[in-house]
Motif scaffolding. Structure first.
Motif, PDB file in Angstrom:
ATOM      1  N   ALA A  79       0.824  -1.214   0.000  1.00 16.73           N
ATOM      2  CA  ALA A  79       0.000   0.000   0.000  1.00 16.73           C
ATOM      3  C   ALA A  79       0.854   1.258   0.000  1.00 16.73           C
ATOM      4  O   ALA A  79       0.523   2.245  -0.666  1.00 16.73           O
ATOM      5  N   ALA A  80       1.957   1.244   0.721  1.00 21.53           N
ATOM      6  CA  ALA A  80       2.793   2.435   0.854  1.00 21.53           C
ATOM      7  C   ALA A  80       3.758   2.631  -0.309  1.00 21.53           C
ATOM      8  O   ALA A  80       4.022   3.759  -0.730  1.00 21.53           O
ATOM      9  N   GLU A  81       4.291   1.526  -0.832  1.00 23.41           N
ATOM     10  CA  GLU A  81       5.373   1.627  -1.814  1.00 23.41           C
ATOM     11  C   GLU A  81       5.060   0.996  -3.164  1.00 23.41           C
ATOM     12  O   GLU A  81       5.897   1.041  -4.068  1.00 23.41           O
ATOM     13  N   GLY A  82       3.900   0.377  -3.297  1.00 20.57           N
ATOM     14  CA  GLY A  82       3.568  -0.292  -4.543  1.00 20.57           C
ATOM     15  C   GLY A  82       4.251  -1.649  -4.629  1.00 20.57           C
ATOM     16  O   GLY A  82       5.026  -2.036  -3.760  1.00 20.57           O
ATOM     17  N   MET A  83       3.964  -2.344  -5.710  1.00 20.93           N
ATOM     18  CA  MET A  83       4.527  -3.681  -5.892  1.00 20.93           C
ATOM     19  C   MET A  83       6.047  -3.654  -6.018  1.00 20.93           C
ATOM     20  O   MET A  83       6.713  -4.566  -5.560  1.00 20.93           O
ATOM     21  N   ARG A  84       6.575  -2.615  -6.606  1.00 25.49           N
ATOM     22  CA  ARG A  84       8.035  -2.543  -6.748  1.00 25.49           C
ATOM     23  C   ARG A  84       8.732  -2.403  -5.398  1.00 25.49           C
ATOM     24  O   ARG A  84       9.879  -2.779  -5.252  1.00 25.49           O
ATOM     25  N   GLY A  85       8.034  -1.856  -4.429  1.00 22.14           N
ATOM     26  CA  GLY A  85       8.625  -1.698  -3.110  1.00 22.14           C
ATOM     27  C   GLY A  85       8.570  -2.943  -2.252  1.00 22.14           C
ATOM     28  O   GLY A  85       9.159  -2.991  -1.169  1.00 22.14           O
ATOM     29  N   LEU A  86       7.834  -3.959  -2.716  1.00 20.97           N
ATOM     30  CA  LEU A  86       7.693  -5.189  -1.934  1.00 20.97           C
ATOM     31  C   LEU A  86       8.960  -6.030  -2.041  1.00 20.97           C
ATOM     32  O   LEU A  86       9.230  -6.651  -3.066  1.00 20.97           O
ATOM     33  N   THR A  87       9.739  -6.005  -0.986  1.00 22.49           N
ATOM     34  CA  THR A  87      10.930  -6.847  -0.884  1.00 22.49           C
ATOM     35  C   THR A  87      10.903  -7.528   0.478  1.00 22.49           C
ATOM     36  O   THR A  87      10.195  -7.085   1.389  1.00 22.49           O
ATOM     37  N   HIS A  88      11.691  -8.572   0.604  1.00 23.36           N
ATOM     38  CA  HIS A  88      11.784  -9.260   1.893  1.00 23.36           C
ATOM     39  C   HIS A  88      12.300  -8.299   2.961  1.00 23.36           C
ATOM     40  O   HIS A  88      11.803  -8.294   4.093  1.00 23.36           O
ATOM     41  N   ARG A  89      13.278  -7.498   2.622  1.00 21.91           N
ATOM     42  CA  ARG A  89      13.841  -6.552   3.592  1.00 21.91           C
ATOM     43  C   ARG A  89      12.820  -5.498   4.005  1.00 21.91           C
ATOM     44  O   ARG A  89      12.742  -5.132   5.182  1.00 21.91           O
ATOM     45  N   ALA A  90      12.041  -4.997   3.047  1.00 23.51           N
ATOM     46  CA  ALA A  90      11.020  -3.993   3.370  1.00 23.51           C
ATOM     47  C   ALA A  90       9.978  -4.578   4.323  1.00 23.51           C
ATOM     48  O   ALA A  90       9.528  -3.904   5.256  1.00 23.51           O
ATOM     49  N   VAL A  91       9.608  -5.836   4.102  1.00 19.15           N
ATOM     50  CA  VAL A  91       8.632  -6.485   4.985  1.00 19.15           C
ATOM     51  C   VAL A  91       9.241  -6.722   6.364  1.00 19.15           C
ATOM     52  O   VAL A  91       8.581  -6.505   7.389  1.00 19.15           O
ATOM     53  N   PRO A 135      13.958  -9.154  12.558  1.00 13.93           N
ATOM     54  CA  PRO A 135      15.375  -9.160  12.165  1.00 13.93           C
ATOM     55  C   PRO A 135      15.506  -9.447  10.663  1.00 13.93           C
ATOM     56  O   PRO A 135      14.683 -10.180  10.102  1.00 13.93           O
ATOM     57  N   PRO A 136      16.524  -8.884  10.030  1.00 17.17           N
ATOM     58  CA  PRO A 136      16.733  -9.144   8.600  1.00 17.17           C
ATOM     59  C   PRO A 136      16.792 -10.648   8.313  1.00 17.17           C
ATOM     60  O   PRO A 136      17.389 -11.416   9.055  1.00 17.17           O
ATOM     61  N   GLY A 137      16.127 -11.044   7.237  1.00 14.66           N
ATOM     62  CA  GLY A 137      16.103 -12.442   6.838  1.00 14.66           C
ATOM     63  C   GLY A 137      14.905 -13.222   7.348  1.00 14.66           C
ATOM     64  O   GLY A 137      14.668 -14.348   6.911  1.00 14.66           O
ATOM     65  N   SER A 138      14.158 -12.650   8.268  1.00 18.57           N
ATOM     66  CA  SER A 138      13.017 -13.374   8.850  1.00 18.57           C
ATOM     67  C   SER A 138      11.948 -13.679   7.806  1.00 18.57           C
ATOM     68  O   SER A 138      11.419 -14.793   7.747  1.00 18.57           O
ATOM     69  N   THR A 139      11.603 -12.696   6.997  1.00 17.71           N
ATOM     70  CA  THR A 139      10.554 -12.900   6.003  1.00 17.71           C
ATOM     71  C   THR A 139      10.946 -13.966   5.005  1.00 17.71           C
ATOM     72  O   THR A 139      10.124 -14.807   4.626  1.00 17.71           O
ATOM     73  N   SER A 140      12.207 -13.969   4.587  1.00 18.61           N
ATOM     74  CA  SER A 140      12.630 -14.954   3.587  1.00 18.61           C
ATOM     75  C   SER A 140      12.604 -16.380   4.150  1.00 18.61           C
ATOM     76  O   SER A 140      12.552 -17.341   3.386  1.00 18.61           O
ATOM     77  N   TYR A 141      12.597 -16.529   5.448  1.00 15.84           N
ATOM     78  CA  TYR A 141      12.469 -17.858   6.045  1.00 15.84           C
ATOM     79  C   TYR A 141      11.068 -18.426   5.759  1.00 15.84           C
ATOM     80  O   TYR A 141      10.916 -19.622   5.514  1.00 15.84           O
ATOM     81  N   TYR A 142      10.050 -17.571   5.813  1.00 12.98           N
ATOM     82  CA  TYR A 142       8.668 -18.005   5.618  1.00 12.98           C
ATOM     83  C   TYR A 142       8.221 -17.943   4.160  1.00 12.98           C
ATOM     84  O   TYR A 142       7.321 -18.668   3.756  1.00 12.98           O
ATOM     85  N   ALA A 143       8.818 -17.036   3.396  1.00 10.95           N
ATOM     86  CA  ALA A 143       8.471 -16.889   1.981  1.00 10.95           C
ATOM     87  C   ALA A 143       9.785 -16.750   1.215  1.00 10.95           C
ATOM     88  O   ALA A 143      10.325 -15.653   1.120  1.00 10.95           O
ATOM     89  N   ARG A 144      10.279 -17.851   0.709  1.00 11.58           N
ATOM     90  CA  ARG A 144      11.620 -17.874   0.118  1.00 11.58           C
ATOM     91  C   ARG A 144      11.750 -16.988  -1.118  1.00 11.58           C
ATOM     92  O   ARG A 144      12.801 -16.417  -1.353  1.00 11.58           O
ATOM     93  N   THR A 145      10.707 -16.903  -1.904  1.00 15.87           N
ATOM     94  CA  THR A 145      10.775 -16.141  -3.150  1.00 15.87           C
ATOM     95  C   THR A 145       9.820 -14.954  -3.095  1.00 15.87           C
ATOM     96  O   THR A 145       8.936 -14.887  -2.230  1.00 15.87           O
ATOM     97  N   ARG A 146       9.985 -14.053  -4.046  1.00 12.36           N
ATOM     98  CA  ARG A 146       9.071 -12.906  -4.126  1.00 12.36           C
ATOM     99  C   ARG A 146       7.662 -13.393  -4.450  1.00 12.36           C
ATOM    100  O   ARG A 146       6.680 -12.886  -3.926  1.00 12.36           O
TER     101      ARG A 146
END
Length: 178
Positions: free
Chosen positions: A11-23, A30-41
């Motif tokens: 909502a804030a940054e659009g689809m281009r702003g959606l990254t694991h780090r942004a989430v 902590p960095p890397g947490s999102t990629s543990y649950y969702a490995r890919t974009r």
């Protein structure tokens, strides 16, 4: 938590702003947490879409008061407290036109909303609930989009104005007492 944070980022940054780090940042993880649950974009997009659908389904309740009052309140909620989710939904809608793998997942929520809308309209006396659903969803989507992203965002409608609009649409469908 990750799904909610992904919705906020979209909502804030659009689809281009959606990254694991942004989430990770949005969720305070902590960095890397999102990629543990969702490995890919793609997995992250699916997680966010599934969360939006779950939130939508939990929010839909049988109409309280008249149908016009329920609809006006629902649209008003969508443009105020539900603003973030609606903006993310529009981002998903546009992205799904370019990414067929998202289309099916995005449509799950829309088809469920249409099914429920047809049931409510049938109970309100509509002789053609599927046809009337198309008209009503068009008014709902148009009202929300205009208030959030269109020229109407300069002066969004009040709940009373939205209830009056819903009454007009329902009367046009031949459901004046809904």
């Amino acid at each position: 938590m990750i799904g909610d944070a992904a919705i906020e980022v979209i909502a804030a940054e659009g689809m281009r702003g959606l990254t694991h780090r942004a989430v990770d940042r949005a969720a305070g993880l902590p960095p890397g947490s999102t990629s543990y649950y969702a490995r890919t974009r793609a997995a992250l997009l699916e997680l966010a879409a599934d969360r939006m659908i779950a939130l939508d389904q939990a929010e839909v309740a049988p109409p309280a008061g008249t149908l016009a009052e329920f609809l006006g309140a629902m649209v008003h909620r969508s443009i105020t407290v539900g603003r973030t989710r609606m903006l993310a939904r529009y981002e998903f809608a546009l992205e799904s036109t370019r990414r067929p793998e998202l289309r099916a997942r995005y449509d799950v929520g829309g088809l469920e909303l249409r099914r429920r809308c047809a049931e409510v309209l049938a109970a309100a006396g509509s002789p053609t609930p599927e046809d009337h659903t198309r008209v009503l969803i068009g008014w709902l989507d148009g009202s929300i989009f205009d208030a959030l992203a269109g020229t109407g965002s300069v002066n969004p409608p009040t709940e009373a104005e939205l209830v009056a609009g819903a009454r007009a649409v329902l009367a046009g469908l031949g459901l004046p007492h809904a």
